[in-house]
Structure formats: C-alpha cells, structure tokens
Write an enzyme that holds these catalytic residues in place. Structure first.
Site, PDB file in Angstrom:
ATOM      1  N   GLU A   1       0.206  -5.535   0.387  1.00  0.00           N
ATOM      2  CA  GLU A   1       1.339  -6.473   0.486  1.00  0.00           C
ATOM      3  C   GLU A   1       0.937  -7.708   1.301  1.00  0.00           C
ATOM      4  O   GLU A   1       1.409  -8.813   1.037  1.00  0.00           O
ATOM      5  CB  GLU A   1       2.564  -5.789   1.117  1.00  0.00           C
ATOM      6  CG  GLU A   1       3.075  -4.545   0.375  1.00  0.00           C
ATOM      7  CD  GLU A   1       3.782  -4.829  -0.958  1.00  0.00           C
ATOM      8  OE1 GLU A   1       3.949  -6.002  -1.330  1.00  0.00           O
ATOM      9  OE2 GLU A   1       4.150  -3.843  -1.646  1.00  0.00           O
TER      10      GLU A   1
ATOM     11  N   ARG B   1      13.078 -15.245  -4.583  1.00  0.00           N
ATOM     12  CA  ARG B   1      12.673 -13.948  -4.029  1.00  0.00           C
ATOM     13  C   ARG B   1      11.859 -13.117  -5.026  1.00  0.00           C
ATOM     14  O   ARG B   1      11.084 -12.236  -4.633  1.00  0.00           O
ATOM     15  CB  ARG B   1      13.904 -13.178  -3.534  1.00  0.00           C
ATOM     16  CG  ARG B   1      13.535 -11.918  -2.755  1.00  0.00           C
ATOM     17  CD  ARG B   1      14.695 -11.349  -1.972  1.00  0.00           C
ATOM     18  NE  ARG B   1      14.310 -10.103  -1.339  1.00  0.00           N
ATOM     19  CZ  ARG B   1      14.990  -9.481  -0.399  1.00  0.00           C
ATOM     20  NH1 ARG B   1      16.113  -9.987   0.044  1.00  0.00           N
ATOM     21  NH2 ARG B   1      14.567  -8.337   0.117  1.00  0.00           N
TER      22      ARG B   1
HETATM   23  P1  NAD Z   1       6.553   6.006   4.060  1.00  0.00           P
HETATM   24  O1  NAD Z   1       7.778   5.600   4.723  1.00  0.00           O
HETATM   25  O2  NAD Z   1       6.582   7.182   3.172  1.00  0.00           O
HETATM   26  O3  NAD Z   1       5.419   6.211   5.159  1.00  0.00           O
HETATM   27  C1  NAD Z   1       4.134   6.633   4.761  1.00  0.00           C
HETATM   28  C2  NAD Z   1       3.663   7.854   5.553  1.00  0.00           C
HETATM   29  O4  NAD Z   1       3.258   7.465   6.845  1.00  0.00           O
HETATM   30  C3  NAD Z   1       4.741   8.903   5.743  1.00  0.00           C
HETATM   31  O5  NAD Z   1       4.158  10.176   5.659  1.00  0.00           O
HETATM   32  C4  NAD Z   1       5.210   8.633   7.165  1.00  0.00           C
HETATM   33  O6  NAD Z   1       5.810   9.746   7.772  1.00  0.00           O
HETATM   34  C5  NAD Z   1       3.919   8.273   7.833  1.00  0.00           C
HETATM   35  N1  NAD Z   1       4.014   7.427   9.007  1.00  0.00           N
HETATM   36  C6  NAD Z   1       4.843   6.375   9.196  1.00  0.00           C
HETATM   37  N2  NAD Z   1       4.531   5.753  10.343  1.00  0.00           N
HETATM   38  C7  NAD Z   1       3.514   6.434  10.907  1.00  0.00           C
HETATM   39  C8  NAD Z   1       2.745   6.249  12.082  1.00  0.00           C
HETATM   40  N3  NAD Z   1       2.911   5.198  12.883  1.00  0.00           N
HETATM   41  N4  NAD Z   1       1.783   7.159  12.368  1.00  0.00           N
HETATM   42  C9  NAD Z   1       1.553   8.193  11.514  1.00  0.00           C
HETATM   43  N5  NAD Z   1       2.212   8.399  10.358  1.00  0.00           N
HETATM   44  C10 NAD Z   1       3.188   7.511  10.068  1.00  0.00           C
HETATM   45  O7  NAD Z   1       5.939   4.809   3.173  1.00  0.00           O
HETATM   46  P2  NAD Z   1       5.927   3.234   3.358  1.00  0.00           P
HETATM   47  O8  NAD Z   1       4.719   2.794   2.629  1.00  0.00           O
HETATM   48  O9  NAD Z   1       6.132   2.813   4.751  1.00  0.00           O
HETATM   49  O10 NAD Z   1       7.230   2.767   2.555  1.00  0.00           O
HETATM   50  C11 NAD Z   1       7.378   3.003   1.179  1.00  0.00           C
HETATM   51  C12 NAD Z   1       8.827   2.899   0.833  1.00  0.00           C
HETATM   52  O11 NAD Z   1       9.287   1.595   1.167  1.00  0.00           O
HETATM   53  C13 NAD Z   1       9.128   3.102  -0.628  1.00  0.00           C
HETATM   54  O12 NAD Z   1      10.207   3.992  -0.760  1.00  0.00           O
HETATM   55  C14 NAD Z   1       9.499   1.723  -1.134  1.00  0.00           C
HETATM   56  O13 NAD Z   1      10.425   1.776  -2.186  1.00  0.00           O
HETATM   57  C15 NAD Z   1      10.072   1.098   0.091  1.00  0.00           C
HETATM   58  N6  NAD Z   1       9.984  -0.355   0.110  1.00  0.00           N
HETATM   59  C16 NAD Z   1      11.120  -1.053   0.359  1.00  0.00           C
HETATM   60  C17 NAD Z   1      11.091  -2.430   0.406  1.00  0.00           C
HETATM   61  C18 NAD Z   1      12.346  -3.185   0.741  1.00  0.00           C
HETATM   62  O14 NAD Z   1      12.343  -4.410   0.629  1.00  0.00           O
HETATM   63  N7  NAD Z   1      13.373  -2.516   1.177  1.00  0.00           N
HETATM   64  C19 NAD Z   1       9.887  -3.114   0.201  1.00  0.00           C
HETATM   65  C20 NAD Z   1       8.745  -2.375  -0.038  1.00  0.00           C
HETATM   66  C21 NAD Z   1       8.798  -0.985  -0.080  1.00  0.00           C
HETATM   67  N1  GLY Z   2       9.884  -6.089  -1.615  1.00  0.00           N
HETATM   68  C1  GLY Z   2      10.522  -7.053  -2.449  1.00  0.00           C
HETATM   69  C2  GLY Z   2      11.703  -7.710  -1.814  1.00  0.00           C
HETATM   70  O1  GLY Z   2      12.039  -7.457  -0.690  1.00  0.00           O
HETATM   71  O2  GLY Z   2      12.354  -8.482  -2.447  1.00  0.00           O
END
Ligand code: NAD
Ligand code: GLY
Length: 366
Positions: free
Chosen positions: A186, A244
């Site tokens: 990202e 966006r």
């Molecule tokens: P996640 O939240 O599953 O975290 C990844 C892993 O890392 C998990 O096992 C978590 O428990 C672990 N973890 C988190 N912080 C840690 C730390 N400091 N130390 C050790 N382990 C840690 O995954 P992610 O990649 O953070 O997020 C993915 C999610 O975000 C998806 O569901 C996606 O749809 C969403 N997302 C949302 C937006 C938005 O704009 N709202 C944008 C991008 C992604």
């Molecule tokens: N991750 C895409 C958005 O926030 O729009």
C-alpha cells in the site's frame, strides 16, 4: 516528537498522530478530545497480550473506565457474529452515547470496531490505534468500516470517521514479516498514485522487505507521507464520489487474485502488488505509461519482497469472470486505475478484455 497530520473533513475533522511510544500516551491523547469516561477497548487474541495492558494502563491513569472485548484473530472472524459480540460487551458494560470504542489491532479489528461504533446507539465515538503497517497507512484512515458477508468481502459497512488515529511505530517490531510486506504494497501504491518523491526515496533504499532493514528515518517518512497521501485524498472525496477511487490502484486484479486464492495463499498486500504490476503493464500496452517507469515500479515491488507474477496454476479465465463480479464494475465495464507517470494516475473503464488477458498471460509462472 510526534507528527500530526490533519484529516480535513468539514463535519468530522480529526488528526492522525504518529508518535514513538504513543501507546503509553493513549489516555493523554484521548483526554484532549473531551470524550465521556467510558471506553470499550476492542482487540484480538494476538495483539491484546502484546499491547493491551499498556493501552489500558494509559487510559486508566488518565481517568477513563475501561472494559475490553477480545475477538479471535483473523479475517475469518470479520463477521456480523463478531459485531454481535462487541454489542454484547457494550450492553454488559452499559456503554452510553458518550462512550468511545477504541480499536487496538490491524485492519480487521479497526474495520469491525468502527462498524460497531457506527451502529451502537446509532453511532458513538471511536478511536483507531492501528498495529499493522497496512492499518497505519490505510485501513485506520478515512472512515470505511464494515464486515464481510459469506458471499463477499466488506459487503456490509458504513462510513464512520474516527475521532483520532494514534500510530505508535514501535509496535511494528512484533509484526510478522509477511504482514509488514503487505503494508509496504500500500505504501508503494501511494508512491505511484500520489507521491513521486516518496517513491524515489524508497527506490534509493537498499532494503525494504523487512522492518529491521529500513532506517528509522525512512520508516518515519513512509508513515508520514503515506498517511498524508491518504488524508489528502479522503479530505477531497470522503465518500468516494470520484478521486478516492484512485486508492484502488492495483486492487481490481488484486481483488480477483485474492478471492480466487481463498484470501490465504495470497494475502491482500501481495494481491495488490500483483495487481499494480498488471495495471502498469496495461497502462504501457495502452501507451499511457512508459515501459521504463513500469520497470521501476516492478523493481520496487520486488525490493519490498512482494510478488510480481500470478500464483502458479491460477486460471486466467477465472480472473476475467471474477473481474465482472467486482464492486467496481459499472454497467459491465471493469474500472481500472492506471498510472500515467510515477506520482499520477487516471481512472478508466475502457480497457478491453483482450488487453487484460494478454497482460495476464505475460504474468504467469509465479
Ligand atoms: P489483520 O488485521 O488481520 O492483521 C494481520 C495479522 O497481524 C493478524 O494476525 C493480527 O493479529 C496481527 N497483528 C496485528 N498487529 C500486530 C503486531 N503489532 N504484532 C504482531 N502481530 C500483529 O490484517 P491487516 O492487514 O492489518 O488488515 C486487513 C484488513 O483491513 C482487511 O479486512 C481489509 O479489508 C481491511 N482494510 C480496510 C481498509 C479501510 O479503508 N477500512 C483499507 C485496507 C484494508
Ligand atoms: N482503502 C481504500 C479506501 O480507503 O478508499
């Protein structure tokens, strides 16, 4: 010294604060927001044992009453059942409209906490304390919240902006390396779509594939410039009426790859990396981008330890079919974000299926 990045929304302005050891000042930062006394801290079974006690100690010493809701770890639990669990804890602890939910975790916890806060008592305050690189630079900013439906990712949700995003870069020290790289996808995205200088600074660094091979100065730059890019875009187009959409660079083919590999074989960041390579090749094929810049992008993706080829055995026809089911399809036309130079992109729905399949053919063998 903390870096403060404002998200300038007319109704819901807030700040992104990036502060080393900021977790220990969570209570102090929240006190400045003039919130009610009750806090529901939402986290998961991996992150809470690492950072929960520090977050609670800081909140309690600032005078907040804290209750917790701990959810199982994983995208599989990004469901309405987990939201129900948050509501149940909110009810048990008599969370009133003045209360605040605090998300301590990655994007999964952030998206769910935000959705629970958007809907509990028709909307209460929430604060993001992201602990993955991906959540720090992307998921925690901009107010997209929600859960998955069994038939598709993020189909249920609401826009609900946090009151604060507090980023403590030190927590990245425990993040598994594969998750760190997912976040880097990202970050590279922001370099290509918005911030050519960020791209150049990363390209000049010798190692990008793990936290401990990057200088603290570069980590700082990566966080501040990425958060600034997301804040700039969201401030101009909160509800994705236009601009966006550029944040979806690499996500069109990326989502298809992610869903066809069951969201596990290839994670979100890896899929976005593959999607950015594909989008770059499409832009070159359409004469919109130079081959030389596309090569630079792909080299940076490789430098960050991310894939540039489709996973072995993935059926290209299946990708084409999945593209048609994408949320971004309008009137049967697949929407692509394509680079025109490093730091600028355009959105188009005129890419022919022949060009898509030609590009994908050239990306097999990963
Ligand atoms: P996640 O939240 O599953 O975290 C990844 C892993 O890392 C998990 O096992 C978590 O428990 C672990 N973890 C988190 N912080 C840690 C730390 N400091 N130390 C050790 N382990 C840690 O995954 P992610 O990649 O953070 O997020 C993915 C999610 O975000 C998806 O569901 C996606 O749809 C969403 N997302 C949302 C937006 C938005 O704009 N709202 C944008 C991008 C992604
Ligand atoms: N991750 C895409 C958005 O926030 O729009």
């Amino acid at each position: 010294m903390a870096a403060v990045i404002p998200v300038n929304l007319p109704q819901d302005a807030y700040e992104i604060v990036i502060a080393s050891h900021g977790l220990d000042k969570l209570g102090e930062y929240l006190s400045g927001l003039k919130l009610g006394k009750n806090i529901l801290l939402v986290s998961n079974s991996t992150v809470f044992p690492l950072y929960g006690a520090r977050a609670i100690a800081s909140l309690e010493s600032a005078g907040f009453d804290v209750s917790e809701c701990l959810l199982p770890d994983g995208e599989n639990y990004k469901t309405l059942e987990s939201i129900q669990q948050i509501y149940n804890t909110a009810l048990e602890n008599r969370l009133e409209r003045s209360a605040t939910m605090v998300a301590l975790g990655g994007g999964v916890i952030g998206d769910m906490t935000g959705f629970a806060a958007a809907t509990w008592l028709r909307g209460i305050n929430f604060v993001q304390v992201p602990t993955t690189l991906l959540a720090m630079v992307d998921a925690s900013i901009g107010g997209k919240t929600g859960v998955n439906h069994p038939q598709g990712k993020n189909l249920i949700g609401a826009f609900h902006q946090p009151r604060l995003v507090l980023i403590d870069p030190e927590v990245l020290s425990t993040l598994p390396v594969r998750e760190f790289r997912a976040g880097m996808a990202e970050v590279i995205k922001y370099g290509v779509i918005w911030d050519g200088e960020l791209f150049a600074k990363m390209a000049a660094s010798s190692g990008l594939d793990r936290m401990d091979s990057i200088s603290p100065e570069l980590i700082n730059l990566i966080l501040t410039r990425s958060c600034q890019a997301k804040a700039d875009v969201v401030s101009q187009d909160e509800k994705e009426a236009g601009l966006r959409a550029i944040l979806n660079y690499g996500h069109t083919i990326g989502h298809a790859v992610e869903s066809l590999t069951g969201y596990t074989l290839v994670n979100h960041g890896e899929a976005v990396a593959i999607g950015m390579v594909a989008a770059g090749k499409i832009a070159v094929a359409l004469g919109m981008w130079t081959e030389a810049e596309a090569v630079k992008q792909d080299a940076l993706i490789t430098q960050a330890g991310l894939p540039t080829k489709l996973p072995q055995g993935l059926d290209i026809t299946a990708i084409a079919i999945t593209l048609q089911l994408d949320k971004k399809v309008k009137a049967g036309k697949v929407r692509f974000v394509l680079p025109t130079q490093i730091g600028a992109v355009t959105v188009t729905d005129t890419v022919s299926s022949e060009v898509i399949s030609q590009v994908l053919q050239g990306m097999t063998g990963g």
